[in-house]
Design an enzyme around this catalytic site. Structure first.
Site, short mmCIF file in Angstrom:
data_model
loop_
_atom_site.label_atom_id
_atom_site.label_comp_id
_atom_site.label_asym_id
_atom_site.label_seq_id
_atom_site.Cartn_x
_atom_site.Cartn_y
_atom_site.Cartn_z
N GLU A 26 0.88 -0.66 -5.02
CA GLU A 26 -0.23 0.35 -5.35
C GLU A 26 0.87 1.69 -5.58
O GLU A 26 0.89 2.34 -4.68
CB GLU A 26 -1.20 0.50 -4.06
CG GLU A 26 -2.21 1.29 -4.41
CD GLU A 26 -2.57 2.30 -3.37
OE1 GLU A 26 -3.68 3.10 -3.48
OE2 GLU A 26 -1.86 2.59 -2.15
N ASP A 83 -11.04 3.13 -3.63
CA ASP A 83 -10.64 4.53 -3.62
C ASP A 83 -11.42 5.62 -4.58
O ASP A 83 -11.94 5.12 -5.64
CB ASP A 83 -9.04 4.86 -3.64
CG ASP A 83 -8.35 4.20 -2.47
OD1 ASP A 83 -9.03 4.71 -1.69
OD2 ASP A 83 -7.09 3.72 -2.47
N ASP A 128 0.72 -0.99 -0.22
CA ASP A 128 -0.11 0.05 0.03
C ASP A 128 0.83 1.31 0.01
O ASP A 128 1.98 1.38 0.86
CB ASP A 128 -0.88 -0.02 1.36
CG ASP A 128 -1.71 1.10 1.33
OD1 ASP A 128 -2.69 1.34 0.39
OD2 ASP A 128 -1.62 2.00 2.30
C1 GLC Z 1 -3.95 3.65 -0.03
C2 GLC Z 1 -5.52 3.28 0.23
C3 GLC Z 1 -6.43 4.15 0.77
C4 GLC Z 1 -5.63 4.67 1.83
C5 GLC Z 1 -4.21 5.13 1.93
C6 GLC Z 1 -3.57 5.16 3.10
O1 GLC Z 1 -3.92 4.55 -1.04
O2 GLC Z 1 -5.90 2.47 -1.10
O3 GLC Z 1 -7.59 3.78 0.86
O4 GLC Z 1 -6.33 5.85 2.36
O5 GLC Z 1 -3.49 4.28 1.19
O6 GLC Z 1 -3.12 4.00 3.53
#
Ligand code: GLC
Length: 635
Positions: A317, A385, A275
């Site tokens: 991500e 998201d 993430d």
């Molecule tokens: C990533 C997740 C999101 C979250 C962020 C902080 O982007 O997809 O939902 O708010 O990380 O952890």
């Protein structure tokens, strides 16, 4: 039949432990030089490196025989996750089936959706109300009480493995929750734990950072630092104030987070979603995104995975502007992530829906098709998201679409304020200073299902379903792995009830994180219902995709000129198989001015035979045309 003679002398078997030991050593030797080099470059600390190695070995030894066997199988077949039948779905455990045992009982439904890869949204320990949808982790080794236990997770993973379903879990590595043991001890003043975060006793350093670091949540959580009155100190919090950024300059943080990663891997997880990875290295004077050290860390994680648990796939991500994404694949010789979200394509797709102009999408497809075929994207229409409008603005400017007014146009379009828009949804983190805003809604609501249902218009509903199916057909056609968002298969619309929950009301992303509507699933076999129409058509596409070799991730992929700016033409080619995809992004019928002279084609949905030449495509219609067998020569 002659009886086989009994073998009297048992063949001498190498003791199992020695064999697995040699497997481990062989993997370690493959990576040790580079791993050590990178580790020393970052930390220059032999003691911590030795301790890392000792622990890697321990995690390897603790790995279940089942998982070790799977690792070895996957090492033989490193493209296992790229096969054509791979289809993902992401879901919230509680919204879908209450808890982990509930999900286990619903595997039949998941299989009915043709899904064989499930991403369970964050399920580790977090504090209600300060959780960011689970992305503020208080304990990396404990499941949220309401969802079950680690044993339940392992049981689910075992069952999935038996059923051929891969499991993906988030690994939130940029920060911990302020309720994590480390954060608590840091707050209590323990220096050792403060050093795992970024603490400042006055605002001079934070002020320097703020000069160059953008804001992730400008409205819901402005700024990148949080004042802790009881400590009279600031702590760095790029996301929400309760998400404390970890300091990866400290080798303890790296080592301990690697152990958390391996702990989760050993529970039987197949895919680890790392993430918010671009954020993990901070440097004054920079925007603290995508710094070279981030790539060093991801590369080390990749090697560590290949040493301890090579069956695991790293999914990065990286929600960044287009040119920042692909570098997270690393190079072919020194790979980093196995898979990345195709975020630019996702945003560009919705831009195309609003503008009915495929030119930018074509450019994006050209970029994707020029990347090495080892690079695997995860394609999706919607996820949990918001949609940030990360488009190629320099290119759009050539066509008269300037960044600020164009973002406003897209937001006005998708919130349904513009004439001709059938979409419904809400803005997200509107920045009143820059005028910037992102957008939230479900696929079905963006395609018009919500509006048509509200107005009880049969014609509008038909058009909405058509758009929804076309977009899925296009997404399933792309190069990479398709990922569904739970609820999309039954056309679930926006859920506005989050506004009644004070813990969620400020965050419009909850509009598309609603309860899964099992009552709608009852309709999937009723062809007259929205669900019946949508589910059946998606299922048909998924089945075709799983059957046809040409959908393998290694197939060649490029664009086909259609000479109509509303129609996207794509080609997939593998061995002697060729597939053409035509997707009309406008509501009017269009002619795709293609002229493929290499034989007759079959419409994979109807079985009809076609010449791939001047093809008329209905409004929001599409074709998957496969060249007929034996028709390879120029005619
Ligand atoms: C990533 C997740 C999101 C979250 C962020 C902080 O982007 O997809 O939902 O708010 O990380 O952890």
């Amino acid at each position: 039949m002659m009886k086989k003679k009994k073998v009297l002398v048992k063949p001498v078997k190498e003791p199992a432990t020695d064999r697995t030991e040699s497997v481990y050593q062989e993997r370690l030797q493959r990576h040790i030089d580079e791993l050590k080099w990178l580790y020393m470059e970052l930390y220059d600390n032999q003691e911590f490196f030795d301790s890392l190695l000792e622990n890697l070995k321990l995690f390897y030894e603790q790995r279940k025989p089942d998982l070790k066997r799977q690792d070895q199988k996957r090492e033989q077949n490193p493209g296992w996750y790229r096969r054509n039948g791979m289809l993902g779905m992401m879901l919230y455990v509680d919204q879908f089936a209450s808890d982990l045992n509930g999900v286990r009982k619903k595997l039949d439904y998941i299989k009915r959706c043709n899904v064989n890869y499930v991403h369970l949204m964050p399920l580790l320990d977090t504090v209600e109300g300060r959780s960011d949808g689970g992305y503020a982790v208080a304990d990396f080794r404990k499941v949220q009480d309401k969802l079950g236990t680690m044993e339940d997770l392992e049981k689910l993973a075992d069952e999935c493995r038996r059923e051929g379903i891969s499991l993906c879990l988030d690994f939130v590595m940029n920060h911990t929750s302020e309720d994590h043991e480390w954060a608590k001890r840091a707050r209590a003043g323990e220096k050792e734990y403060q050093d795992r975060y970024f603490f400042f006793d006055n605002y001079s350093m934070p002020a320097m950072y703020e000069k160059t670091v953008p804001q992730v949540f400008p409205t819901t959580a402005p700024g990148n630092f949080t004042w802790l009155p009881e400590r009279q100190e600031f702590v760095m919090t790029t996301f929400y104030p309760y998400q404390w950024d970890l300091n990866y300059r400290n080798p303890v943080v790296f080592n301990e987070m690697v152990y958390n990663f391996l702990y989760l891997a050993n529970r039987g997880i197949d895919v680890l979603r790392i993430d918010a990875v671009p954020y993990i290295w901070k440097q004054i004077g920079t925007n603290c995104r995508n710094l070279p050290q981030v790539h060093t860390i991801v590369r080390m994680m990749r090697m560590i995975g290949e040493i301890v648990c090579p069956g695991i796939v790293l999914l990065g991500e990286v929600v960044m502007e287009p040119d920042k994404v692909a570098p997270y694949f690393g190079t072919v010789e020194k790979p980093e992530c196995h898979m990345l979200y195709n975020v630019t394509t996702m945003a560009t797709t919705w831009h195309t829906v609003a503008t009915r102009d495929v030119r930018l999408l074509k450019r994006q497809m050209e970029i994707i098709s020029s990347l090495p075929s080892d690079y695997t994207f995860l394609n999706y229409l919607r996820c949990h998201d918001d949609i940030g409008w990360g488009l190629d603005y320099p290119l759009l400017e050539n066509w008269g679409m300037l960044q600020v007014p164009h973002k406003k146009y897209l937001n006005d379009y998708f919130t349904g304020r513009l004439e001709g828009s059938v979409s419904r949804g809400e803005l997200y983190n509107e920045d009143f200073v820059t005028g910037d805003a992102r957008f939230c809604a479900t696929t079905a609501s963006m395609c018009g299902v919500e509006k048509a249902g509200f107005e009880q218009s049969e014609a509008a509903m038909g058009a909405a379903i058509q758009t929804d199916v076309m977009l899925h057909a296009y997404m399933l056609f792309l190069s990479g792995i398709p990922m569904l968002y739970s609820g999309d298969e039954i056309g679930q619309v926006n859920d506005y009830t989050y506004k009644d929950d004070p813990n969620k009301a400020a965050d419009s992303r909850y509009i598309h994180r609603g309860k899964f509507m099992w009552e709608l699933v009852e309709n999937i076999d009723k062809p007259e219902t929205v669900q019946g129409r949508l589910f059946a058509r998606l299922a048909r596409l998924e089945e075709i995709r799983a059957k046809e070799k040409v959908f393998d991730a290694s197939a060649g992929f490029w664009i086909l000129e259609t000479w109509d700016d509303a129609v996207l033409g794509l080609v997939r080619e593998s061995n002697d198989e060729k597939l053409i995809g035509l997707f009309n992004f406008s509501e009017e019928p269009r002619l795709a001015w293609i002229d493929e002279k290499d034989g007759l084609y079959e419409d994979l949905l109807t079985g009809n035979e076609w010449a791939a030449s001047a093809v008329r495509v209905d409004g929001h219609g599409f074709y998957w045309l496969k060249r007929k067998k034996g028709e390879t020569a120029e005619k």
